[in-house]
Scaffold this motif. Structure first.
Motif, short mmCIF file in Angstrom:
data_model
loop_
_atom_site.label_atom_id
_atom_site.label_comp_id
_atom_site.label_asym_id
_atom_site.label_seq_id
_atom_site.Cartn_x
_atom_site.Cartn_y
_atom_site.Cartn_z
N ILE A 116 0.85 -1.19 0.00
CA ILE A 116 0.00 0.00 0.00
C ILE A 116 0.89 1.25 0.00
O ILE A 116 1.71 1.44 0.91
CB ILE A 116 -0.94 0.03 1.22
N ALA A 141 -1.60 6.64 0.25
CA ALA A 141 -2.98 6.13 0.33
C ALA A 141 -3.41 5.88 1.76
O ALA A 141 -4.60 5.73 2.03
CB ALA A 141 -3.09 4.84 -0.47
N LEU A 142 -2.45 5.84 2.69
CA LEU A 142 -2.76 5.57 4.09
C LEU A 142 -2.97 6.83 4.91
O LEU A 142 -3.36 6.75 6.09
CB LEU A 142 -1.63 4.75 4.71
N ASN A 160 -4.27 9.65 6.97
CA ASN A 160 -5.57 9.84 7.64
C ASN A 160 -5.70 11.19 8.33
O ASN A 160 -6.70 11.47 8.99
CB ASN A 160 -5.83 8.71 8.64
N VAL A 182 -1.85 -1.23 -3.74
CA VAL A 182 -2.92 -0.27 -3.52
C VAL A 182 -2.31 1.12 -3.60
O VAL A 182 -1.45 1.47 -2.80
CB VAL A 182 -3.60 -0.48 -2.15
N ALA A 193 -6.33 5.99 -1.83
CA ALA A 193 -6.96 5.86 -0.52
C ALA A 193 -8.28 5.11 -0.59
O ALA A 193 -8.61 4.31 0.30
CB ALA A 193 -7.16 7.25 0.09
N VAL A 239 -8.03 1.29 -0.21
CA VAL A 239 -7.55 0.66 1.01
C VAL A 239 -8.69 -0.12 1.65
O VAL A 239 -9.77 0.43 1.87
CB VAL A 239 -7.02 1.72 2.00
N ILE A 261 -8.42 -2.52 7.12
CA ILE A 261 -7.16 -1.84 7.41
C ILE A 261 -7.42 -0.41 7.84
O ILE A 261 -6.83 0.09 8.81
CB ILE A 261 -6.23 -1.89 6.17
N ARG A 262 -8.32 0.27 7.14
CA ARG A 262 -8.65 1.65 7.51
C ARG A 262 -9.20 1.70 8.94
O ARG A 262 -8.83 2.58 9.72
CB ARG A 262 -9.67 2.22 6.52
#
Length: 311
Positions: A212, A216-217, A219, A291, A294, A297, A301-302
């Motif tokens: 990933i 994209a992770l 937050n 991935v 976002a 995902v 995982i989110r």
């Protein structure tokens, strides 16, 4: 628009070698993208020189190069020449400019020997200070050398084949490429990473069998983009190449090694790679789904990242 004031230029001819045309003369390069303060490889650059002191040879931005501590902006001109522009110290002569480039480029004096930065592709690398697991403990990525053994996530050791190094300049690099992602301590799961991990947005972390991209992770809390105004004008990133596309440990978290989505030419030390290995080689990507956005995902995982944030 981006403007670049220069006081000198040097010309590489259509054959790719220094053609002897250099001058100390003032001017300003301007890009074609109104409202954007960055040069980009898709843009037309105006205000260039024609090699004879006339300001009429426009072209396309091809990247920057540092020569003896001075940043030069490269433009592939409509004439077919590639012209580099910089602000040099007062009193620098045309012959000193050309001699400096020749000494830097090597015996062939070819543009192909110049380690252009910001030319093409996304940087996918670790920030300086990233700690890489080795059989003898963690070492900062910038201190690793070719041949050093590093640990993979499954406990094996692999030798470092090459360390790619790329320096980016804030004014010439789109913010999404210049600004790294910061993964806070413990953001991925308990204790991982063990300290803040800083890497570029296109560099993949390995979670639940997925590669990933760090961007994209994001937050907005435990995984964020570093504020652009908090960064210096230049940042240097490092990429580790092993024989295969591998999973290694960076600040304790599983992360990918180099895979040739981008050419090695974007790295400052590309010439070193060619000296070592003679030619580029392809690397087969590991068999993990990637991935890159976002919205892709997985919710599980989110949700886990959100729980880590709440904790």
């Amino acid at each position: 628009m981006a403007d670049w004031d220069y006081t000198a230029y040097l010309v590489y001819g259509t054959d790719g070698t220094i053609d002897g045309s250099s001058n100390v003369i003032s001017g300003t390069l301007t890009d074609s993208d109104a409202g954007n303060d960055l040069f980009d490889t898709t843009e037309t650059i105006t205000g260039g020189q024609d090699g004879f002191g006339a300001t009429d040879d426009d072209g396309t931005f091809v990247g920057t190069v540092d020569v003896l501590g001075v940043t030069w902006v490269g433009v592939e001109a409509n004439s077919g020449k590639t012209i580099f522009y910089a602000t040099v110290n007062p009193g620098t002569t045309s012959s000193e400019i050309a001699d400096g480039f020749r000494a830097f480029a090597g015996n062939s004096n070819s543009i192909n020997d110049l380690p252009l930065s910001n030319a093409t592709g996304f940087t996918t690398c670790f920030a300086i200070g990233t700690l890489i697991a080795t059989p003898k403990g963690e070492r900062a990525v910038e201190d690793l050398k070719i041949g050093d053994l590093i640990l993979t996530a499954d406990g094996h050791t692999v030798p470092v084949k090459w360390i790619g190094r790329q320096t980016l300049h804030k004014i010439f690099t789109p913010a999404e490429r210049f600004t790294p992602v910061r993964v806070a301590r413990g953001a991925l799961r308990d204790g991982l990473p063990h300290t803040d991990l800083v890497l570029t947005a296109e560099h993949a972390l390995i979670l639940d069998g997925l590669a990933i991209n760090a961007g994209a992770l994001v937050n907005g809390t435990t995984i964020t983009f570093d504020p652009l105004d908090s960064l210096p004008d230049r940042v240097t990133y490092y990429h580790i190449e092993t024989e295969d596309h591998s999973v290694i440990l960076a600040n304790g978290a599983a992360a990918e090694t180099y895979v040739d989505y981008i050419g090695r030419r974007v790295f400052d030390n590309h010439a070193e790679y060619l000296d070592l290995y003679g030619e580029e080689r392809a690397i087969t990507e590991m068999s993990l789904p990637r991935v890159s956005a976002a919205r892709l995902v997985p919710p599980a995982i989110r949700a886990r990242l959100d729980r880590q944030n709440a904790a």
